[in-house]
Design a protein around this motif. Structure first.
Motif, PDB file in Angstrom:
ATOM      1  N   THR A  10      27.867  -9.058  33.537  1.00  0.00           N
ATOM      2  CA  THR A  10      29.047  -9.496  33.511  1.00  0.00           C
ATOM      3  C   THR A  10      29.114 -11.006  33.209  1.00  0.00           C
ATOM      4  O   THR A  10      30.123 -11.462  32.644  1.00  0.00           O
ATOM      5  CB  THR A  10      29.932  -9.486  34.901  1.00  0.00           C
ATOM      6  OG1 THR A  10      28.861 -10.256  35.716  1.00  0.00           O
ATOM      7  CG2 THR A  10      29.527  -8.046  35.496  1.00  0.00           C
ATOM      8  N   GLY A  11      27.975 -11.690  33.331  1.00  0.00           N
ATOM      9  CA  GLY A  11      27.771 -12.947  32.806  1.00  0.00           C
ATOM     10  C   GLY A  11      28.437 -14.055  34.191  1.00  0.00           C
ATOM     11  O   GLY A  11      28.416 -15.309  34.176  1.00  0.00           O
ATOM     12  N   PHE A  12      28.341 -13.398  35.324  1.00  0.00           N
ATOM     13  CA  PHE A  12      28.740 -14.146  36.546  1.00  0.00           C
ATOM     14  C   PHE A  12      27.598 -13.871  37.494  1.00  0.00           C
ATOM     15  O   PHE A  12      27.353 -12.716  38.006  1.00  0.00           O
ATOM     16  CB  PHE A  12      29.936 -13.821  37.267  1.00  0.00           C
ATOM     17  CG  PHE A  12      30.624 -14.378  38.415  1.00  0.00           C
ATOM     18  CD1 PHE A  12      30.571 -15.553  38.517  1.00  0.00           C
ATOM     19  CD2 PHE A  12      30.458 -13.531  39.573  1.00  0.00           C
ATOM     20  CE1 PHE A  12      31.031 -16.174  39.632  1.00  0.00           C
ATOM     21  CE2 PHE A  12      30.913 -14.347  40.880  1.00  0.00           C
ATOM     22  CZ  PHE A  12      31.076 -15.505  40.982  1.00  0.00           C
ATOM     23  N   ALA A  13      26.709 -14.621  37.487  1.00  0.00           N
ATOM     24  CA  ALA A  13      25.281 -14.501  38.255  1.00  0.00           C
ATOM     25  C   ALA A  13      25.457 -13.747  39.578  1.00  0.00           C
ATOM     26  O   ALA A  13      24.592 -12.736  39.857  1.00  0.00           O
ATOM     27  CB  ALA A  13      24.716 -15.709  38.450  1.00  0.00           C
ATOM     28  N   PRO A  14      26.079 -14.125  40.643  1.00  0.00           N
ATOM     29  CA  PRO A  14      26.293 -13.218  41.774  1.00  0.00           C
ATOM     30  C   PRO A  14      26.566 -11.670  41.715  1.00  0.00           C
ATOM     31  O   PRO A  14      25.822 -10.999  42.269  1.00  0.00           O
ATOM     32  CB  PRO A  14      27.203 -13.954  42.637  1.00  0.00           C
ATOM     33  CG  PRO A  14      27.372 -15.400  42.157  1.00  0.00           C
ATOM     34  CD  PRO A  14      27.000 -15.135  40.785  1.00  0.00           C
ATOM     35  N   ILE A  15      27.227 -11.394  40.927  1.00  0.00           N
ATOM     36  CA  ILE A  15      27.690 -10.048  40.575  1.00  0.00           C
ATOM     37  C   ILE A  15      26.640  -9.344  39.656  1.00  0.00           C
ATOM     38  O   ILE A  15      26.164  -8.303  39.841  1.00  0.00           O
ATOM     39  CB  ILE A  15      29.081  -9.935  39.837  1.00  0.00           C
ATOM     40  CG1 ILE A  15      30.270 -10.273  40.601  1.00  0.00           C
ATOM     41  CG2 ILE A  15      29.326  -8.454  39.267  1.00  0.00           C
ATOM     42  CD1 ILE A  15      31.588 -10.319  39.933  1.00  0.00           C
ATOM     43  N   ASP A  16      26.189  -9.834  38.762  1.00  0.00           N
ATOM     44  CA  ASP A  16      24.739  -9.500  37.862  1.00  0.00           C
ATOM     45  C   ASP A  16      23.780  -9.325  38.911  1.00  0.00           C
ATOM     46  O   ASP A  16      22.864  -8.275  38.808  1.00  0.00           O
ATOM     47  CB  ASP A  16      24.502 -10.540  37.033  1.00  0.00           C
ATOM     48  CG  ASP A  16      25.566 -10.565  35.979  1.00  0.00           C
ATOM     49  OD1 ASP A  16      26.236  -9.809  35.551  1.00  0.00           O
ATOM     50  OD2 ASP A  16      25.435 -11.657  34.943  1.00  0.00           O
ATOM     51  N   PHE A  17      23.557 -10.013  39.883  1.00  0.00           N
ATOM     52  CA  PHE A  17      22.226  -9.976  40.741  1.00  0.00           C
ATOM     53  C   PHE A  17      22.601  -8.389  41.485  1.00  0.00           C
ATOM     54  O   PHE A  17      21.839  -7.835  41.869  1.00  0.00           O
ATOM     55  CB  PHE A  17      22.280 -11.043  41.769  1.00  0.00           C
ATOM     56  CG  PHE A  17      21.136 -10.920  42.811  1.00  0.00           C
ATOM     57  CD1 PHE A  17      19.968 -11.005  42.639  1.00  0.00           C
ATOM     58  CD2 PHE A  17      21.565 -10.563  44.107  1.00  0.00           C
ATOM     59  CE1 PHE A  17      18.855 -10.705  43.577  1.00  0.00           C
ATOM     60  CE2 PHE A  17      20.713 -10.677  45.359  1.00  0.00           C
ATOM     61  CZ  PHE A  17      19.518 -10.374  44.814  1.00  0.00           C
ATOM     62  N   ILE A  18      23.846  -8.437  42.246  1.00  0.00           N
ATOM     63  CA  ILE A  18      24.184  -7.335  42.886  1.00  0.00           C
ATOM     64  C   ILE A  18      23.865  -5.966  42.034  1.00  0.00           C
ATOM     65  O   ILE A  18      23.574  -4.979  42.445  1.00  0.00           O
ATOM     66  CB  ILE A  18      25.604  -7.245  43.698  1.00  0.00           C
ATOM     67  CG1 ILE A  18      25.411  -8.390  44.533  1.00  0.00           C
ATOM     68  CG2 ILE A  18      25.996  -6.008  44.036  1.00  0.00           C
ATOM     69  CD1 ILE A  18      26.613  -8.949  45.429  1.00  0.00           C
TER      70      ILE A  18
END
Length: 62
Positions: A10-18
């Motif tokens: 997504t380009g948004f690190a916290p969401i990408d991690f999950i």
């Protein structure tokens, strides 16, 4: 660019991690569910004959 097609970035690190953590555990059930839906649609198309199969082939790729 060489990306793993089973990950969604997504380009948004916290969401990408999950997503990276959760995706492997749910991807098989998503694929299985999708395969079941396609199988059922193909069976219904087969019951309608050549015209039904043709319609299935033309609309399933969209």
């Amino acid at each position: 660019m060489d990306e793993d097609p089973k990950t969604i970035m997504t380009g948004f690190a916290p969401i990408d991690f999950i997503v990276t953590l959760v995706m492997p555990s749910i991807s098989e059930s998503i694929i299985e569910t999708w395969d079941n839906v396609i199988y059922e649609l193909a069976e219904k198309a087969k019951d309608k004959g050549i015209g039904g199969i043709n319609d299935f082939l033309l609309t399933s790729g969209s």
